[in-house]
Design an enzyme around this catalytic site. Structure first.
Site, PDB file in Angstrom:
ATOM      1  N   HIS A  90      17.233  24.162   9.600  1.00 22.65           N
ATOM      2  CA  HIS A  90      17.008  23.119   8.590  1.00 22.65           C
ATOM      3  C   HIS A  90      15.785  23.482   7.737  1.00 22.65           C
ATOM      4  CE1 HIS A  90      18.770  20.694  12.058  1.00 22.65           C
ATOM      5  NE2 HIS A  90      19.639  20.456  11.102  1.00 22.65           N
ATOM      6  N   GLN A 120      31.370  10.618  11.127  1.00 23.83           N
ATOM      7  CA  GLN A 120      31.872  11.980  11.362  1.00 23.83           C
ATOM      8  C   GLN A 120      32.021  12.303  12.847  1.00 23.83           C
ATOM      9  OE1 GLN A 120      28.443  13.611   9.135  1.00 23.83           O
ATOM     10  NE2 GLN A 120      28.395  15.235  10.650  1.00 23.83           N
TER      11      GLN A 120
HETATM   12  P1  AMP Z   1      23.042  19.241  10.889  1.00 25.93           P
HETATM   13  O1  AMP Z   1      21.760  18.487  11.019  1.00 25.93           O
HETATM   14  O2  AMP Z   1      23.404  20.027  12.098  1.00 25.93           O
HETATM   15  O3  AMP Z   1      24.157  18.393  10.346  1.00 25.93           O
HETATM   16  O4  AMP Z   1      22.785  20.355   9.797  1.00 25.93           O
HETATM   17  C1  AMP Z   1      22.269  20.019   8.535  1.00 25.93           C
HETATM   18  C2  AMP Z   1      22.338  21.234   7.650  1.00 25.93           C
HETATM   19  O5  AMP Z   1      21.580  22.291   8.239  1.00 25.93           O
HETATM   20  C3  AMP Z   1      23.768  21.761   7.479  1.00 25.93           C
HETATM   21  O6  AMP Z   1      23.951  22.182   6.138  1.00 25.93           O
HETATM   22  C4  AMP Z   1      23.811  22.915   8.441  1.00 25.93           C
HETATM   23  O7  AMP Z   1      24.741  23.918   8.085  1.00 25.93           O
HETATM   24  C5  AMP Z   1      22.392  23.438   8.324  1.00 25.93           C
HETATM   25  N1  AMP Z   1      22.065  24.225   9.520  1.00 25.93           N
HETATM   26  C6  AMP Z   1      22.167  23.832  10.815  1.00 25.93           C
HETATM   27  N2  AMP Z   1      21.850  24.855  11.641  1.00 25.93           N
HETATM   28  C7  AMP Z   1      21.555  25.914  10.834  1.00 25.93           C
HETATM   29  C8  AMP Z   1      21.174  27.266  11.082  1.00 25.93           C
HETATM   30  N3  AMP Z   1      21.026  27.750  12.318  1.00 25.93           N
HETATM   31  N4  AMP Z   1      20.951  28.071  10.019  1.00 25.93           N
HETATM   32  C9  AMP Z   1      21.103  27.607   8.751  1.00 25.93           C
HETATM   33  N5  AMP Z   1      21.461  26.345   8.449  1.00 25.93           N
HETATM   34  C10 AMP Z   1      21.691  25.508   9.483  1.00 25.93           C
END
Ligand code: AMP
Length: 287
Positions: free
Chosen positions: A37, A61
């Protein structure tokens, strides 16, 4: 850095920035922020005058049998990460702020959402499309940042932004990994010490696939089989899917004769982890 909990207050803040002629980046997240993030927030900070990070575990979701209740939350830590990476606002609403009584309007999609994660999570992308549309409407950002970690989500968002003429530039950012290769994920905290070690089979198996492709293999069945065989050497790993799809349409392909996505979802014990690579990215790295 400011924490905002209501839509009204966030709108007022963004309007004020707009009056000052400032550009705005949006980073949608479900919180429990990690380096993945942080990389999105920092990129938004570099490319925009102001950055809003939404921090919202979106109930629509999650299916009833999924981990909505137990999903990790830590807003104080998140505020620190956002501040340290140049974010200006965390938007952290309660579910009833986003979904008022009688809520019944959804953004949905066919095709792209019916493959990969959409098969095992059939209501997931409707929730994602709906909440991201709401965030786009509330913030009206110039640019929005998403990780390639959730590759299907990125493709879905790019598609509905195009289909519905939403005026935002969608930017996909590289996957951030732990030093040993495991993709960073808020769900990694569910893993026991032993499971954490076993989870390394996922990036290792993907590496096997990358090497095959780099050596000229184009038969997706062979590549998928090699990746699956590798994952199956790990007793606690249970494959949900290993697939190679067209990078835009998310439909399975027989040959790698166009930009493709190789994606896996694997249960390590009870924890479902996803990981992937785009063939275009491994080409770029080889050049
Ligand atoms: P989440 O909080 O898991 O819904 O993720 C929020 C955003 O962070 C989404 O666009 C994810 O794809 C991105 N994200 C989560 N983990 C990673 C990672 N390891 N590398 C890059 N982006 C990430």
């Amino acid at each position: 850095m400011k924490i905002i909990r209501t839509i009204d207050e966030l709108r007022k803040q963004v309007k004020q920035w707009r009056r000052e002629g400032l550009s705005v980046g949006l980073v949608p997240t479900m919180g429990y922020l990690h380096e993945g993030h942080a990389s999105l927030i920092y990129r938004s900070y570099k490319e925009n005058d102001r950055t809003v990070v939404s921090d919202f575990v979106n109930p629509t979701q999650f299916a009833p049998n999924e981990d909505f209740e137990s999903y990790p939350r830590d807003i104080e830590h998140d505020a620190q990460v956002v501040g340290d990476n140049g974010g200006d606002v965390i938007f952290n609403p309660e579910p009833d702020e986003m979904y008022t009584d009688g809520f019944c309007s959804f953004v949905d999609m066919t095709g792209l959402t019916e493959e990969l994660c959409g098969l095992s999570r059939p209501t997931h992308f409707r929730g994602v499309c709906t909440v991201v549309t709401k965030l786009f409407n509330i913030v009206q950002p110039d640019r929005a940042y998403f990780g390639k970690k959730d590759a299907q989500q990125l493709a879905v968002i790019k598609r509905f932004v195009k289909d519905l003429n939403i005026d935002v530039e969608v930017i996909g950012c590289p996957i951030v990994r732990e030093a040993d290769g495991l993709a960073r994920s808020s769900r990694n905290t569910y893993l026991s010490k032993e499971e954490r070690q076993s989870a390394l089979i996922i990036p290792e198996a993907l590496e096997t696939g990358k090497i095959l492709i780099q050596s000229g293999e184009t038969d997706t069945h062979k590549i998928v089989r090699a990746i699956a065989d590798r994952i199956e050497t790990e007793p606690v790993a249970k494959i949900d899917y290993v697939k190679i799809v067209d990078a835009e349409t998310m439909q399975q392909i027989e040959k790698i004769d166009r930009p493709a996505l190789c994606a896996v979802a694997v249960y390590i014990g009870k924890t479902r982890l996803i990981d992937n690579f785009f063939t275009e990215d491994i080409k770029e790295n080889a050049e």
